[in-house]
Design a protein around this motif. Sequence first.
Motif, PDB file in Angstrom:
ATOM      1  N   THR A 296       7.388  -8.013  -1.076  1.00  0.00           N
ATOM      2  CA  THR A 296       6.599  -8.504  -0.988  1.00  0.00           C
ATOM      3  C   THR A 296       6.968 -10.485  -0.797  1.00  0.00           C
ATOM      4  OG1 THR A 296       5.723  -9.425  -3.815  1.00  0.00           O
ATOM      5  CG2 THR A 296       4.692  -7.069  -2.640  1.00  0.00           C
ATOM      6  N   ASP A 325       3.392  -6.897   3.858  1.00  0.00           N
ATOM      7  CA  ASP A 325       2.062  -7.708   3.545  1.00  0.00           C
ATOM      8  C   ASP A 325       2.188  -9.026   3.895  1.00  0.00           C
ATOM      9  OD1 ASP A 325       0.609  -5.060   2.259  1.00  0.00           O
ATOM     10  OD2 ASP A 325       1.275  -5.832   0.032  1.00  0.00           O
ATOM     11  N   ASP A 347      -0.203  -7.961   7.599  1.00  0.00           N
ATOM     12  CA  ASP A 347      -0.906  -7.383   6.530  1.00  0.00           C
ATOM     13  C   ASP A 347      -1.817  -6.680   6.797  1.00  0.00           C
ATOM     14  OD1 ASP A 347      -1.477  -6.973   3.581  1.00  0.00           O
ATOM     15  OD2 ASP A 347      -3.706  -7.532   4.496  1.00  0.00           O
TER      16      ASP A 347
END
Length: 435
Positions: A296, A325, A347
Amino acid sequence: MRHESLLTIPNRYVFLGEIEQLLNKDAEQSLLLIDIVRFSDVSSNFGYDYGDKVLLEIANRIAFLFNDSAKFGRIGGDVFGLILSGAHHREQLYDFYSHLVQHFKTPIKCDDHAFIADFNVGAVSNPKNNCDINKLFSLAETALKRAKDNKFDNFQYAQNLNVETNGRALALKADLTRALNQNELEIYLQPKIELNTLKIIGAECLLRWNHPLDGLIFPGALIEAAESYNMMNELGYWVLEQAFKQAAHLNSLNLRLKIAVNMSPSQLYDLNFANNLEKLALKYQVELSQFELELTEDVALSNSILVKKQLLQIRSLGATIAIDDFGKGYSNLAYLRDIEIDSIKIDKSFIMQIDESPVNRAIVEASQLIAKAANCELIAEGIETIQHLHILREIGVLYGQGFLFSKAVPLDDFILLANKDVTVGTSFVREQQSS
């Protein structure tokens, strides 16, 4: 009223006192707890004084938005509270949340920087005739925790304090060791699609828990349990080994696909991780070039020497690195200059309304330019309609995944899917395959 300092905003204790006074007059109250997604990234990258300036601007915006209809307070850190008079239904509280999110699509400007804020919101209507502030606040905290854990919805609503739910959450933690030992965990695969040809070119591994009492559980509760027991590394390696097993099985069926696996922060800081990757590749006779490890943005933003070294080692072994994301919450894009990555997964929140929002389309187009400059693939998550697919093709996005093609499915179902043509829309072929 505009606050000149965070200190003038009612703190947790003052705010709870105000709520208690309201409850004594009228039990019909509603409470929103508002958590700013990954706000720590701002403070860690620009300093805490600068972070407080941004936080104050956010607080003043929230207070201004709801000035006439709510009392406002700071629960602590980057969490704020709003108390609304009246017993609001879920739909009404969701409207407050939507109003908040839409307003903050306008960037916050502070000195020479601009930020877009995103929020997790836990909403609660006070249980009927309840005058206990602790019960109301605990219920709101439960809703906020669910919002943080839910990958697909940043808003969660609670109406009744369910002690059994909290009891089950504690039981889940105790069940985790048994789940690992008794093969209750399972990896599902969601196909990655080449958008122009609708050919399946890869799959993302997603964890599921076949709990004997609760049925199929999604990762939120499972990860919460793993974190509580300090077992994230063990769980991460279990997922990784299952991914290698599944890749080997797919290879034996002449389905050599790119397999994506989420990488936990604990693995990223594990000095033996690269060696363990090599051992798994040797054990299952699978080339590491077949694997993509997803991390992430908050992990990438940490930008530590150890993170850079670890990612460099992983790529030197042949595996690729993806940012998952992309664009959610605060994005300080400087990390893209400092670490080498192979894919950017934009995302789903930008994809799911791309046909309705010119801003979302512009964000995807900008991400496409960034990906090209960084020599990366851009992958769109959350493709759900034909319109999404057409727009992404127009922009030039080559790869994606989403419910339009398939949800995440068990290995055997994925094999069946991979051995037939992917069809979308309402064609006769698709209707026959769905029947």
